[in-house]
Design a protein around this motif. Structure first.
Motif, PDB file in Angstrom:
ATOM      1  N   LYS A  78      43.709  41.945  27.247  1.00 40.88           N
ATOM      2  CA  LYS A  78      42.318  40.940  27.471  1.00 40.88           C
ATOM      3  C   LYS A  78      42.381  40.228  28.723  1.00 40.88           C
ATOM      4  CE  LYS A  78      40.445  41.417  23.065  1.00 40.88           C
ATOM      5  NZ  LYS A  78      40.266  41.033  21.659  1.00 40.88           N
ATOM      6  N   MET A  79      43.497  39.646  28.748  1.00 37.95           N
ATOM      7  CA  MET A  79      43.879  38.386  29.726  1.00 37.95           C
ATOM      8  C   MET A  79      43.943  39.213  31.213  1.00 37.95           C
ATOM      9  SD  MET A  79      43.181  35.566  28.455  1.00 37.95           S
ATOM     10  CE  MET A  79      42.037  36.499  27.847  1.00 37.95           C
ATOM     11  N   TYR A  80      44.677  40.240  31.161  1.00 39.79           N
ATOM     12  CA  TYR A  80      44.840  41.239  32.522  1.00 39.79           C
ATOM     13  C   TYR A  80      43.569  41.207  33.080  1.00 39.79           C
ATOM     14  CZ  TYR A  80      49.511  42.172  30.528  1.00 39.79           C
ATOM     15  OH  TYR A  80      50.745  42.061  30.118  1.00 39.79           O
ATOM     16  N   SER A  81      42.651  41.979  31.953  1.00 38.93           N
ATOM     17  CA  SER A  81      41.291  42.285  32.575  1.00 38.93           C
ATOM     18  C   SER A  81      40.715  41.029  32.941  1.00 38.93           C
ATOM     19  CB  SER A  81      40.588  43.167  31.435  1.00 38.93           C
ATOM     20  OG  SER A  81      41.220  44.298  31.278  1.00 38.93           O
ATOM     21  N   GLY A 101      37.046  40.896  41.228  1.00 41.07           N
ATOM     22  CA  GLY A 101      35.697  41.452  40.944  1.00 41.07           C
ATOM     23  C   GLY A 101      35.549  42.909  40.347  1.00 41.07           C
ATOM     24  N   GLN A 102      36.626  43.233  39.535  1.00 42.89           N
ATOM     25  CA  GLN A 102      36.869  44.850  39.187  1.00 42.89           C
ATOM     26  C   GLN A 102      36.083  44.893  37.863  1.00 42.89           C
ATOM     27  OE1 GLN A 102      38.398  47.175  40.418  1.00 42.89           O
ATOM     28  NE2 GLN A 102      39.009  45.987  41.943  1.00 42.89           N
ATOM     29  N   MET A 103      35.397  43.923  37.188  1.00 42.56           N
ATOM     30  CA  MET A 103      34.584  44.079  35.906  1.00 42.56           C
ATOM     31  C   MET A 103      35.237  45.058  34.843  1.00 42.56           C
ATOM     32  SD  MET A 103      32.316  42.422  37.351  1.00 42.56           S
ATOM     33  CE  MET A 103      31.071  41.959  36.083  1.00 42.56           C
ATOM     34  N   SER A 104      36.466  44.812  34.751  1.00 44.52           N
ATOM     35  CA  SER A 104      37.188  45.420  33.562  1.00 44.52           C
ATOM     36  C   SER A 104      37.370  44.397  32.315  1.00 44.52           C
ATOM     37  CB  SER A 104      38.706  45.638  33.942  1.00 44.52           C
ATOM     38  OG  SER A 104      39.314  44.308  34.450  1.00 44.52           O
ATOM     39  N   TYR A 105      36.788  43.200  32.518  1.00 46.70           N
ATOM     40  CA  TYR A 105      36.834  42.419  31.283  1.00 46.70           C
ATOM     41  C   TYR A 105      35.547  42.507  30.557  1.00 46.70           C
ATOM     42  CZ  TYR A 105      36.991  38.434  28.269  1.00 46.70           C
ATOM     43  OH  TYR A 105      36.907  37.537  26.964  1.00 46.70           O
ATOM     44  N   LYS A 106      35.536  42.640  29.108  1.00 51.41           N
ATOM     45  CA  LYS A 106      34.002  42.810  28.467  1.00 51.41           C
ATOM     46  C   LYS A 106      34.557  41.755  27.331  1.00 51.41           C
ATOM     47  CE  LYS A 106      32.532  46.591  30.410  1.00 51.41           C
ATOM     48  NZ  LYS A 106      32.772  46.362  31.680  1.00 51.41           N
ATOM     49  N   GLY A 107      33.765  40.502  27.266  1.00 47.85           N
ATOM     50  CA  GLY A 107      33.924  39.630  26.221  1.00 47.85           C
ATOM     51  C   GLY A 107      33.343  38.178  26.776  1.00 47.85           C
ATOM     52  N   ASN A 108      33.213  37.411  25.934  1.00 52.40           N
ATOM     53  CA  ASN A 108      32.835  35.938  26.119  1.00 52.40           C
ATOM     54  C   ASN A 108      34.169  35.053  25.654  1.00 52.40           C
ATOM     55  OD1 ASN A 108      31.529  33.402  25.817  1.00 52.40           O
ATOM     56  ND2 ASN A 108      29.794  34.298  25.201  1.00 52.40           N
ATOM     57  N   PRO A 109      34.749  34.632  26.588  1.00 54.19           N
ATOM     58  CA  PRO A 109      36.088  33.743  26.406  1.00 54.19           C
ATOM     59  C   PRO A 109      35.719  32.475  25.806  1.00 54.19           C
ATOM     60  CG  PRO A 109      35.638  34.041  28.562  1.00 54.19           C
ATOM     61  CD  PRO A 109      34.711  34.939  27.898  1.00 54.19           C
ATOM     62  N   MET A 110      34.401  31.963  26.067  1.00 53.17           N
ATOM     63  CA  MET A 110      34.158  30.458  25.380  1.00 53.17           C
ATOM     64  C   MET A 110      33.961  30.665  24.025  1.00 53.17           C
ATOM     65  SD  MET A 110      33.459  27.482  26.541  1.00 53.17           S
ATOM     66  CE  MET A 110      32.851  27.613  28.332  1.00 53.17           C
ATOM     67  N   GLN A 111      33.080  31.844  23.605  1.00 48.27           N
ATOM     68  CA  GLN A 111      32.684  31.975  22.461  1.00 48.27           C
ATOM     69  C   GLN A 111      34.034  32.328  21.377  1.00 48.27           C
ATOM     70  OE1 GLN A 111      29.438  31.643  21.453  1.00 48.27           O
ATOM     71  NE2 GLN A 111      30.199  31.755  19.505  1.00 48.27           N
ATOM     72  N   MET A 112      34.889  32.808  22.016  1.00 47.46           N
ATOM     73  CA  MET A 112      36.415  33.114  21.224  1.00 47.46           C
ATOM     74  C   MET A 112      36.712  32.102  20.744  1.00 47.46           C
ATOM     75  SD  MET A 112      36.181  36.305  21.025  1.00 47.46           S
ATOM     76  CE  MET A 112      37.561  36.591  20.225  1.00 47.46           C
ATOM     77  N   HIS A 113      36.696  30.728  21.431  1.00 49.93           N
ATOM     78  CA  HIS A 113      37.500  29.455  21.392  1.00 49.93           C
ATOM     79  C   HIS A 113      36.794  28.430  20.205  1.00 49.93           C
ATOM     80  CE1 HIS A 113      39.389  30.866  24.882  1.00 49.93           C
ATOM     81  NE2 HIS A 113      40.481  30.139  24.522  1.00 49.93           N
TER      82      HIS A 113
END
Length: 126
Positions: free
Chosen positions: A45-48, A56-68
């Motif tokens: 997830k962190m790589y993405s 700008g590869q848009m490989s990450y899907k998620g909300n890092p703020m919400q996870m914390h």
């Protein structure tokens, strides 16, 4: 020193960074004791995430703020924790990479750390 240019470079950066994190007395406990991170899931997830931020590869899907937010409810994530995270991140970049993307990774991380520190503090005041 090499330029930060590929997904493989990001993987190297993230792996070296989290090796430091897990040994760190200030914030390592979040990962080992509070969250008990599953590294096989977290690292990709962190790589993405960083691939998306830097390339700008848009490989990450998620909300890092919400996870914390749930972590912050269990154990306050305070400004000094984010400062240590940022220190280790910058250190890892500067030890391994140079160039525009390395500088961008530092700038983006500063913005992320400042925003997250603010949001976590505001959440605790509610």
């Amino acid at each position: 020193m090499k330029k930060l240019e590929t997904r493989e470079d990001i993987e190297l950066l993230v792996n070296k960074f989290y090796n430091k994190i897990t040994e760190d007395e200030t914030i390592g406990f979040f990962f080992k004791d509070v969250v008990k991170v599953d590294w096989d899931k977290h690292l990709p997830k962190m790589y993405s995430f960083w691939e998306t931020i830097l390339f700008g590869q848009m490989s990450y899907k998620g909300n890092p703020m919400q996870m914390h937010f749930p972590i912050n409810e269990i154990q306050a994530i305070e400004k000094h924790h984010f400062a240590q995270w940022l220190k280790l991140w910058k250190q890892t970049i500067e030890e391994n990479f140079t160039g525009q993307n390395a500088s961008l990774a530092i700038t983006k991380s500063e913005n992320i750390a400042n925003l997250m520190a603010y949001k976590m503090e505001m959440a605790r005041k509610r």
